[in-house]
Design a protein around this motif. Structure first.
Motif, PDB file in Angstrom:
ATOM      1  N   CYS A  47     -48.679  -6.443 -55.629  1.00 59.68           N
ATOM      2  CA  CYS A  47     -47.630  -5.678 -54.947  1.00 59.68           C
ATOM      3  C   CYS A  47     -46.283  -6.310 -55.302  1.00 59.68           C
ATOM      4  CB  CYS A  47     -47.833  -5.675 -53.434  1.00 59.68           C
ATOM      5  SG  CYS A  47     -46.575  -4.720 -52.548  1.00 59.68           S
ATOM      6  N   LEU A  48     -45.379  -5.495 -55.810  1.00 62.44           N
ATOM      7  CA  LEU A  48     -44.029  -5.949 -56.161  1.00 62.44           C
ATOM      8  C   LEU A  48     -43.036  -5.231 -55.259  1.00 62.44           C
ATOM      9  CD1 LEU A  48     -42.049  -7.472 -58.010  1.00 62.44           C
ATOM     10  CD2 LEU A  48     -42.195  -5.549 -59.603  1.00 62.44           C
ATOM     11  N   TYR A  49     -42.208  -6.008 -54.538  1.00 61.51           N
ATOM     12  CA  TYR A  49     -41.197  -5.407 -53.672  1.00 61.51           C
ATOM     13  C   TYR A  49     -39.849  -6.068 -53.923  1.00 61.51           C
ATOM     14  CZ  TYR A  49     -41.381  -9.396 -50.363  1.00 61.51           C
ATOM     15  OH  TYR A  49     -41.308 -10.624 -49.774  1.00 61.51           O
ATOM     16  N   PHE A  50     -38.770  -5.481 -53.349  1.00 65.30           N
ATOM     17  CA  PHE A  50     -37.412  -5.889 -53.728  1.00 65.30           C
ATOM     18  C   PHE A  50     -36.551  -6.340 -52.553  1.00 65.30           C
ATOM     19  CE2 PHE A  50     -39.080  -2.770 -56.654  1.00 65.30           C
ATOM     20  CZ  PHE A  50     -38.856  -3.347 -57.888  1.00 65.30           C
ATOM     21  N   TYR A  51     -36.712  -5.699 -51.406  1.00 62.73           N
ATOM     22  CA  TYR A  51     -35.841  -6.006 -50.274  1.00 62.73           C
ATOM     23  C   TYR A  51     -36.636  -6.794 -49.236  1.00 62.73           C
ATOM     24  CZ  TYR A  51     -32.736  -5.409 -46.257  1.00 62.73           C
ATOM     25  OH  TYR A  51     -31.931  -5.640 -45.172  1.00 62.73           O
ATOM     26  N   HIS A  52     -36.259  -8.058 -49.019  1.00 63.81           N
ATOM     27  CA  HIS A  52     -36.989  -8.920 -48.096  1.00 63.81           C
ATOM     28  C   HIS A  52     -36.354  -8.845 -46.709  1.00 63.81           C
ATOM     29  CE1 HIS A  52     -39.821 -12.121 -47.169  1.00 63.81           C
ATOM     30  NE2 HIS A  52     -38.856 -12.746 -46.508  1.00 63.81           N
TER      31      HIS A  52
END
Length: 412
Positions: A47-52
């Motif tokens: 899973c790749l995400y951008f906004y933490h």
């Protein structure tokens, strides 16, 4: 079979879930919940995400066997990272991109312009509800993917209607498929309920349901929660699990609750979740003078104890895809009273698992709740029917089986 052929057969298919953030929305929660049921001997999930953000679900993904990655970015900077995502896919030898929601979908298609990799996209809402940038970015790039999955028939219809001037090319790359959301009914069951399969003396197989006090460690869930929240033992509890945003129209939810209190002043109301609307909802409740009857318990990693306390699941949404929290409540034997937003109308059969009102007729919801409060036999039938409906039509096992077939088809 040669060693090379054997390794080719045994090699896991690497699926990358691409999503903007990992908050506690329904789309995000589906990623770990489906991974727990997937055949992980055959598939490897990243899973790749951008906004933490705080209160995210990265730990839940990791516990489900998903390898989590972060490329830090905000909305405006997201598309400056196309090359980073492309390089990530190549270095990790990803086989399939599975994108969720418009921002990630646009990113996946941008990456796909320079890579020969199958792209699967899940649409969780109707297109009319997106802002102009999301809408047009989604629409203009939409056919540059292999499969578009709609979580409900209404979402699928929205896709078709918004592509009427840009029709799908017959025999072209993209296919549209409806895969309705599902819930793990083995995990989501009302506290104190145990089901087992037994064989009768006549040799037939029956399901045996046992109801008892449920212990988590040494804590008696229902009793402890009621004491902690100051809810009397005999008080009906009406609740919801939601992100506090305008889509949910929680100010109307509170209005419905206040109307119910006029007839049944001993009723209590529980809101599980958080978000930008929380302060305004708290202020509305305080002005009503009924704060003692409302319980805003915040974001909860484990919602089952709270669902098990509810007698009715109430929803006033203006629009929805197919809400996971509602299905989880039904799996925990909670009947639903809701507006017929999105896929809700595809799940609830009027007068069977609950009651529905038109989106503009939300004021009818208080009467439906009162009807269930004053008719315990009717409530009992509906709560059992709610769980049965999810088991038969909206289980995560069914959903995962359909997803895996999509993955195998695009790989082929």
């Amino acid at each position: 079979m040669s060693d090379k052929e054997f390794q080719a057969v045994e090699k896991k298919i690497k699926v990358l879930h691409l999503i903007k953030s990992l908050g506690r929305g329904g789309a995000e929660k589906l990623i770990p919940e489906t991974a727990l049921v997937h055949n992980q001997n055959r598939f490897e999930f990243h899973c790749l995400y951008f906004y933490h953000q705080e209160n995210n679900i990265t730990d839940e993904l990791e516990k489900a066997g998903i390898i989590v990655h972060l490329i830090p970015s905000g909305n405006l900077g997201l598309f400056f990272h196309v090359k980073k995502v492309r390089d990530f896919i190549l270095s990790n030898e990803i086989d399939i991109i599975h994108a969720h929601l418009p921002w990630a979908g646009i990113m996946a298609r941008s990456v796909g312009n320079t890579l020969s990799i199958p792209i699967v996209y899940t649409e969780h809402n109707t297109w009319e509800r997106y802002n102009k940038f999301s809408y047009w970015g989604n629409r203009l790039s939409f056919k540059k993917q292999d499969v578009a999955i709609a979580v409900s028939n209404e979402v699928a219809l929205s896709m078709r209607l918004n592509s009427i001037w840009d029709p799908y090319q017959r025999g072209g790359r993209m296919k549209l498929k409806v895969i309705q959301n599902g819930v793990n009914t083995d995990i989501f069951r009302r506290a104190g309920i145990q089901e087992s399969i037994v064989e009768t003396k006549q040799g037939t197989i029956e399901k045996k349901v046992t109801r008892s006090k449920c212990q988590v460690g040494s804590i008696e869930i229902d009793r402890t929660l009621r004491i902690n929240l100051n809810i009397p033992d005999n008080a009906p509890v009406i609740g919801i699990v939601a992100v506090f945003r305008s889509q949910k129209r929680l100010w109307l939810w509170v209005d419905v609750a206040l109307k119910i209190l006029e007839q049944y002043p001993h009723t209590h109301f529980m809101l599980v979740g958080g978000g930008e609307w929380r302060e305004r909802i708290e202020a509305q409740i305080k002005r009503s003078g009924k704060s003692a009857n409302f319980h805003l318990v915040g974001v909860q990693k484990n919602v089952i104890p709270y669902l098990s306390l509810m007698d009715i699941y109430l929803s006033t949404s203006e629009f929805e895809g197919l809400p996971i929290a509602m299905l989880e409540a039904m799996s925990c034997e909670v009947p639903v009273v809701a507006t017929s937003a999105g896929g809700i109308g595809e799940v609830i059969q009027q007068g069977v698992q609950g009651y529905l009102a038109e989106i503009g007729s939300w004021d009818k919801l208080s009467g439906y709740c009162c009807d269930l409060i004053q008719k315990p036999d009717l409530h009992d039938r509906m709560r059992l029917a709610a769980r049965e409906r999810v088991i038969e039509q909206f289980s995560v096992k069914r959903m995962v089986s359909e997803l895996e077939q999509v993955y195998l088809d695009v790989i082929a």
